[in-house]
Write an enzyme that holds these catalytic residues in place. Structure first.
Site, PDB file in Angstrom:
ATOM      1  CG  ASP A  11      -1.982   1.032   1.203  1.00  0.00           C
ATOM      2  OD1 ASP A  11      -2.110   1.726   0.172  1.00  0.00           O
ATOM      3  OD2 ASP A  11      -2.710   1.158   2.206  1.00  0.00           O
ATOM      4  CG  ASP A 105      -3.375   3.734  -3.416  1.00  0.00           C
ATOM      5  OD1 ASP A 105      -4.252   2.983  -3.869  1.00  0.00           O
ATOM      6  OD2 ASP A 105      -3.570   4.503  -2.455  1.00  0.00           O
ATOM      7  CD  GLU A 106      -5.391  -1.555  -1.162  1.00  0.00           C
ATOM      8  OE1 GLU A 106      -5.688  -2.292  -0.207  1.00  0.00           O
ATOM      9  OE2 GLU A 106      -6.128  -0.627  -1.563  1.00  0.00           O
TER      10      GLU A 106
END
EC number: 2.7.7.7
Length: 440
Positions: A11, A105-106
Site C-alpha cells: 500500500d 496505490d494498492e
C-alpha cells in the site's frame, strides 16, 4: 489455507498527497489535502501531516478546511498518479508473475511464485524490504507499507500495523492471536451499518465475534455476510491472488464542482468520455454491445440509461452517438454534477461499419469549444490549485491559487529547491497549462 506467509500486500502511503509533495518541494513536510477544492468537494487523500489534525479520506473539504486551514488544498493530477502507479506495478510484476492490483496505490503479490529459496519469515522479510526499496527508487522516493501473511485478509491487516513506511509479517499460526483483540471493523465488509448491528448485539471485537456461532451471525446479518464474517473472524481465507481479473466493463466519468446546465456542454463532455472509453477498448482488443450513461443530478439523484446494439463496437463515434441519444431522454434542467459513459457486454471482436460514415477521426468535430473550462470541466478560471503550468520566462511551476482574474504560481519541480511565487493575469499569454504526457 496456506501454511506459509506467502501473500504480500503493498500500500503506497498517502499516495496522491505523497506524489504532490514529491513534485512540489515547498510542500514537503507540510499538510497537503488532495480532492475537490470547492464547497462541495470531498477529500481523496490527506498527507500524514494533515491527518494529525484529524483530516481523513471521504471527509468534506469544508470540514477539512475547518480542521486544517493552513493545509495546501489541491485538485488531483491523475496523469502523475497513473505514471507513478505504472512504475510501481512494474516492480511488483518483476518480483512475481502473480500480482493483483486493487487500485493505483494498492496490490497483492503471491510470494509462492516469486522463486524464493524458501518462505521462512526471515526470507520474506528481506524480500519485502527489497521490494519497498525498489519502489522508492523507481517512484522518486514514494514510500510503501507492506504486510505479509498466510492470506489476503491477514496480509491486508498486517499492512495497516506499521504505517507509514513499514513492514509487518504475521508468522503462520499467530493469525488469531493478532486478530482477536482488534475491533470488528478490521474485517472487510464491516462498515458503519454492520458495525452498529454488531454493537447492538454486544459484539465489539473480533474475540466477541469469534464466540458467536455461524447460525447466530446468519440470523443477524444474512447468509452471505454472516458466513463470511464467521470465517474471517477465525482467519480463514483461501482466496487466491488473481493476476488478470476479468474486465466486466470499461467506463469514464467526471464529477463537477459547479452544476452543469448547458446541454451542448454535457454532450461535449460525454463525447470526450466516449473517446476515452473507445481508446481503452481498442488498446485491449475489446468491444462491447451495451452503452450506458450515468447522470447525477443537483439533488444527488443518480440515474442511468442504457442501449444495447445488435453487434459489439469499439468505435468512439458510435459510443458517443448512443450516449448523447440517451442523454436526450433525461431532464437535466435542474443541473448535473456527474456524467459518465460506460460500455459493457464485452467481446473480443468488432462488427465493422456499424454506423457507416461515423468515423472515429471525426469525433473532435462534434466537440464544443471547451478551452475556457477548468480542470473539472467548469466555467470560470482555467487554473485550479495544484495544476501544472509553464511560463515562457520562468519555466515550469504549479498553481498556488487563483481568483478575481489572477493566478498565483510557484515555480519549482520535483528536482529543484522550493521556488519563487509570482502572480499573473489569468489571460497572460506567457502562461499556459503544461502538456499532459500521453500514457502508453
Amino acid at each position: 489455507m496456506r501454511s506459509t506467509a506467502s501473500v504480500l500486500h503493498l500500500d503506497l502511503d498517502a499516495f496522491f498527497a505523497a506524489v504532490e509533495q514529491r513534485d512540489k518541494p515547498s510542500l514537503r513536510g507540510k499538510p497537503v489535502i488532495v480532492g475537490g477544492v470547492g464547497g462541495r468537494g470531498v477529500v481523496a487523500t490527506a498527507s500524514y501531516e494533515a491527518r494529525a489534525f484529524g483530516v481523513r479520506s471521504a471527509m468534506s473539504t469544508r470540514e477539512a478546511r475547518a480542521r486544517c486551514p493552513h493545509a495546501a488544498f489541491l485538485t488531483g493530477r491523475f496523469h502523475a498518479y497513473r505514471e507513478s502507479s505504472s512504475k510501481v506495478m512494474a516492480v511488483l510484476r518483476a518480483a512475481s508473475p502473480l500480482v493483483e492490483p486493487l487500485s493505483l496505490d494498492e496490490a497483492f503479490l503471491d510470494l509462492a511464485e516469486a522463486g524464493l529459496p524458501d518462505l521462512e519469515v526471515p526470507t520474506v522479510v528481506a524480500y519485502g524490504e527489497e521490494i519497498r526499496a525498489r519502489v522508492a527508487e523507481v517512484s522518486g522516493g514514494l514510500t510503501a507499507t507492506v504486510g505479509i501473511g498466510t492470506s489476503k485478509f491477514i496480509a491486508k491487516v498486517a499492512s495497516e500495523l506499521d504505517k507509514p513506511d513499514g513492514l509487518t509479517v504475521v508468522p503462520p499460526g499467530t493469525e488469531r492471536d493478532l486478530l482477536l483483540p482488534m475491533k470488528v471493523t478490521v474485517i472487510p465488509g464491516v462498515g458503519p451499518a454492520t458495525n452498529e448491528r454488531l454493537r447492538r448485539a454486544g459484539i465489539h471485537t473480533v474475540a466477541d465475534l469469534d464466540r458467536v456461532t455461524e447460525d447466530e451471525l446468519v440470523r443477524l446479518l444474512g447468509r452471505a455476510q454472516g458466513h463470511d464474517l464467521h470465517r474471517l473472524a477465525r482467519a480463514e481465507d483461501d482466496r487466491p491472488v488473481v493476476a488478470d481479473r476479468e474486465t466486466k466493463s470499461v467506463s469514464a466519468e467526471g464529477t463537477y464542482a459547479t452544476d452543469l446546465t448547458d446541454r451542448r456542454l454535457m454532450e461535449g463532455l460525454l463525447t470526450r468520455q466516449a473517446v476515452q472509453v473507445g481508446e481503452r477498448l481498442r488498446k485491449h482488443g475489446l468491444s462491447g454491445r451495451t452503452v450506458t450513461i450515468k447522470v447525477r443530478l443537483h439533488d444527488f439523484t443518480t440515474m442511468s440509461r442504457s442501449s444495447t446494439l445488435s453487434s459489439p463496437t469499439d468505435s468512439s463515434s458510435a459510443i458517443a452517438r448512443l450516449a448523447k441519444s440517451l442523454l436526450a431522454d433525461l431532464d437535466t434542467s435542474g443541473g448535473v454534477r456527474l456524467l459518465g459513459v460506460g460500455v459493457s457486454g464485452l467481446a473480443d471482436w468488432v462488427q465493422e461499419d456499424l454506423f457507416g460514415d461515423a468515423e472515429d477521426d471525426q469525433v473532435d468535430d462534434v466537440l464544443p469549444d471547451l478551452s475556457q473550462l477548468g480542470a473539472s470541466g467548469l466555467g470560470g478560471s482555467t487554473y485550479w490549485p495544484g495544476m501544472d503550468v509553464v511560463h515562457d520566462e520562468m519555466g515550469p511551476g504549479w498553481v498556488w491559487g487563483s481568483g478575481r482574474g489572477v493566478v498565483t504560481v510557484r515555480f519549482e519541480t520535483a528536482h529543484t529547491p522550493p521556488g519563487p511565487v509570482r502572480s499573473y493575469s489569468v489571460d497572460d499569454p506567457a502562461l499556459s497549462l503544461a502538456t499532459i504526457p500521453a500514457m502508453d
